[in-house]
Design a protein around this motif. Sequence first.
Motif, PDB file in Angstrom:
ATOM      1  N   PRO A  99       0.821  -1.206   0.000  1.00 33.14           N
ATOM      2  CA  PRO A  99       0.000   0.000   0.000  1.00 33.14           C
ATOM      3  C   PRO A  99       0.857   1.260   0.000  1.00 33.14           C
ATOM      4  O   PRO A  99       2.001   1.252   0.451  1.00 33.14           O
ATOM      5  CB  PRO A  99      -0.804  -0.118   1.310  1.00 33.14           C
ATOM      6  CG  PRO A  99      -0.805  -1.571   1.621  1.00 33.14           C
ATOM      7  CD  PRO A  99       0.513  -2.096   1.130  1.00 33.14           C
ATOM      8  N   LYS A 100       0.284   2.333  -0.497  1.00 31.53           N
ATOM      9  CA  LYS A 100       1.038   3.571  -0.647  1.00 31.53           C
ATOM     10  C   LYS A 100       1.488   4.158   0.680  1.00 31.53           C
ATOM     11  O   LYS A 100       2.601   4.661   0.808  1.00 31.53           O
ATOM     12  CB  LYS A 100       0.197   4.593  -1.418  1.00 31.53           C
ATOM     13  CG  LYS A 100       0.934   5.889  -1.746  1.00 31.53           C
ATOM     14  CD  LYS A 100       0.070   6.788  -2.608  1.00 31.53           C
ATOM     15  CE  LYS A 100       0.828   8.069  -2.985  1.00 31.53           C
ATOM     16  NZ  LYS A 100      -0.011   8.955  -3.841  1.00 31.53           N
ATOM     17  N   ALA A 125       3.018   0.705 -12.765  1.00 32.29           N
ATOM     18  CA  ALA A 125       1.844  -0.084 -13.142  1.00 32.29           C
ATOM     19  C   ALA A 125       1.023  -0.439 -11.905  1.00 32.29           C
ATOM     20  O   ALA A 125       1.583  -0.687 -10.825  1.00 32.29           O
ATOM     21  CB  ALA A 125       2.276  -1.357 -13.859  1.00 32.29           C
ATOM     22  N   PRO A 126      -0.307  -0.477 -12.029  1.00 35.60           N
ATOM     23  CA  PRO A 126      -1.143  -0.873 -10.895  1.00 35.60           C
ATOM     24  C   PRO A 126      -0.828  -2.313 -10.464  1.00 35.60           C
ATOM     25  O   PRO A 126      -0.699  -3.204 -11.291  1.00 35.60           O
ATOM     26  CB  PRO A 126      -2.569  -0.764 -11.444  1.00 35.60           C
ATOM     27  CG  PRO A 126      -2.463   0.136 -12.637  1.00 35.60           C
ATOM     28  CD  PRO A 126      -1.117  -0.112 -13.226  1.00 35.60           C
ATOM     29  N   MET A 127      -0.698  -2.510  -9.166  1.00 31.23           N
ATOM     30  CA  MET A 127      -0.456  -3.836  -8.604  1.00 31.23           C
ATOM     31  C   MET A 127      -1.222  -3.962  -7.305  1.00 31.23           C
ATOM     32  O   MET A 127      -1.305  -3.008  -6.528  1.00 31.23           O
ATOM     33  CB  MET A 127       1.042  -4.068  -8.341  1.00 31.23           C
ATOM     34  CG  MET A 127       1.921  -4.113  -9.565  1.00 31.23           C
ATOM     35  SD  MET A 127       3.668  -4.416  -9.142  1.00 31.23           S
ATOM     36  CE  MET A 127       3.572  -6.094  -8.499  1.00 31.23           C
ATOM     37  N   ALA A 128      -1.764  -5.138  -7.060  1.00 31.24           N
ATOM     38  CA  ALA A 128      -2.428  -5.387  -5.788  1.00 31.24           C
ATOM     39  C   ALA A 128      -1.383  -5.535  -4.694  1.00 31.24           C
ATOM     40  O   ALA A 128      -0.301  -6.086  -4.926  1.00 31.24           O
ATOM     41  CB  ALA A 128      -3.276  -6.650  -5.879  1.00 31.24           C
ATOM     42  N   PRO A 129      -1.643  -5.029  -3.501  1.00 25.50           N
ATOM     43  CA  PRO A 129      -0.697  -5.223  -2.403  1.00 25.50           C
ATOM     44  C   PRO A 129      -0.350  -6.688  -2.210  1.00 25.50           C
ATOM     45  O   PRO A 129      -1.214  -7.564  -2.292  1.00 25.50           O
ATOM     46  CB  PRO A 129      -1.457  -4.666  -1.185  1.00 25.50           C
ATOM     47  CG  PRO A 129      -2.375  -3.645  -1.757  1.00 25.50           C
ATOM     48  CD  PRO A 129      -2.815  -4.218  -3.082  1.00 25.50           C
ATOM     49  N   ARG A 130       0.921  -6.952  -2.023  1.00 23.00           N
ATOM     50  CA  ARG A 130       1.490  -8.282  -1.798  1.00 23.00           C
ATOM     51  C   ARG A 130       1.708  -9.073  -3.085  1.00 23.00           C
ATOM     52  O   ARG A 130       2.187 -10.202  -3.021  1.00 23.00           O
ATOM     53  CB  ARG A 130       0.661  -9.097  -0.797  1.00 23.00           C
ATOM     54  CG  ARG A 130       0.490  -8.398   0.545  1.00 23.00           C
ATOM     55  CD  ARG A 130      -0.159  -9.317   1.547  1.00 23.00           C
ATOM     56  NE  ARG A 130      -0.261  -8.682   2.855  1.00 23.00           N
ATOM     57  CZ  ARG A 130      -0.296  -9.338   3.993  1.00 23.00           C
ATOM     58  NH1 ARG A 130      -0.224 -10.649   3.996  1.00 23.00           N
ATOM     59  NH2 ARG A 130      -0.399  -8.693   5.134  1.00 23.00           N
ATOM     60  N   ASP A 131       1.386  -8.515  -4.224  1.00 26.29           N
ATOM     61  CA  ASP A 131       1.761  -9.178  -5.472  1.00 26.29           C
ATOM     62  C   ASP A 131       3.278  -9.132  -5.624  1.00 26.29           C
ATOM     63  O   ASP A 131       3.899  -8.090  -5.369  1.00 26.29           O
ATOM     64  CB  ASP A 131       1.118  -8.489  -6.674  1.00 26.29           C
ATOM     65  CG  ASP A 131      -0.294  -8.963  -6.934  1.00 26.29           C
ATOM     66  OD1 ASP A 131      -0.757  -9.873  -6.213  1.00 26.29           O
ATOM     67  OD2 ASP A 131      -0.948  -8.413  -7.843  1.00 26.29           O
ATOM     68  N   PRO A 132       3.910 -10.236  -6.060  1.00 28.15           N
ATOM     69  CA  PRO A 132       5.355 -10.206  -6.274  1.00 28.15           C
ATOM     70  C   PRO A 132       5.737  -9.253  -7.400  1.00 28.15           C
ATOM     71  O   PRO A 132       5.036  -9.163  -8.416  1.00 28.15           O
ATOM     72  CB  PRO A 132       5.698 -11.657  -6.656  1.00 28.15           C
ATOM     73  CG  PRO A 132       4.516 -12.464  -6.255  1.00 28.15           C
ATOM     74  CD  PRO A 132       3.338 -11.572  -6.326  1.00 28.15           C
TER      75      PRO A 132
END
Length: 260
Positions: free
Chosen positions: A110-111, A207-214
Motif C-alpha cells: 500500500p502507498k 503499473a497498478p499492482m495489488a498489495p502483496r503481489d510479487p
Amino acid sequence: MFGRRKKGAADDAAGEAEQVVEGMDPQDETDTADAAEPQRVSLPPAPRPDGPWDVSEVREPGEGRVDLGGIFVPGVEGMELRVEVAGDAIVAATVVLRDSAVQLQAFAAPKKEGIWGEVREEIASGITQQGGVIDELEGPLGWELRAQVPVQLPDGTGGVQVVRFIGCDGPRWFLRGVISGQGAVQPEAAGLLESIFRDTVVVRGDAPMAPRDPIVLKLPDDAQMVAEGVQQQEPQAQEGSRFAGGMGQLARGPEITEVR
C-alpha cells in the motif's frame, strides 16, 4: 554465475520455512491479522536512512549491482546468484556466499502503510502452529524473526532448520529476505548478507499492482545460465492457503542442505 530452478524442486531452509508457512489455514491467517490489527496495521513505513533503497533514491542503481529488473542486487566477490521462478515468472533471487545465503523478494505494498509488522505475525503463527519456535527481536536490520523450523531431513528423520526472516517497507513496496545457513545460526557472521539486503534497490514501477503481489524480475542480458548439479529428494506436498495472504507464490530458496 546464475542458476535457475522451477518452483517445487527441493531446496534449502528458506524454502522449507516457506513450506511450513504455506500450510496455514485461511481462517488462521484472518484471525492472526485481526488480532494484530491494533498494533500492526496502518503504520506508515519507517525511515530507511541506510537502505534498502527505492530506485528514485539512487543516482546510478546499476553501479556495483546486478540488474534483475524489479531489484538491483549488490555484487560481492565470490557470490553465486540464483534466480527463483514461480510458473514462468522470476520472482526472487538468492545470493549464496560460502555456507550462508539470503533470498530476496520484493512485493507491491500500500502507498501509505507498511506490511512487515503484520507479515511477521503471519509467519510466526504459521511456524508455531506446526511445532516450530519463533523469536521476534530487533536486529541490525530492524525487527526480524529468528525461527527454528521443523523439517524432514534427506534420510527421512525429523530435524530443525534455523532461518532468519528480515523485511523492510518502502514506498509502495516491501522487500523480504530469508537468511539461511551459518548466517542464521550465528547472526554475527551474517554482516555481508545484511549489507547486501540493505544496499538492494527496489524498482516498483508505476503499473497498478495489488498489495502483496510479487514484483516480477528478469535475467540480465548477459547472464550465463548454469544447470543444477545437485539432485535432492522432492519435499512432501503442502496443502493450505497462500503464504501471508498473497505471498504464497514464492519460489524456493537457496540450495543449502546442511547447517553446521
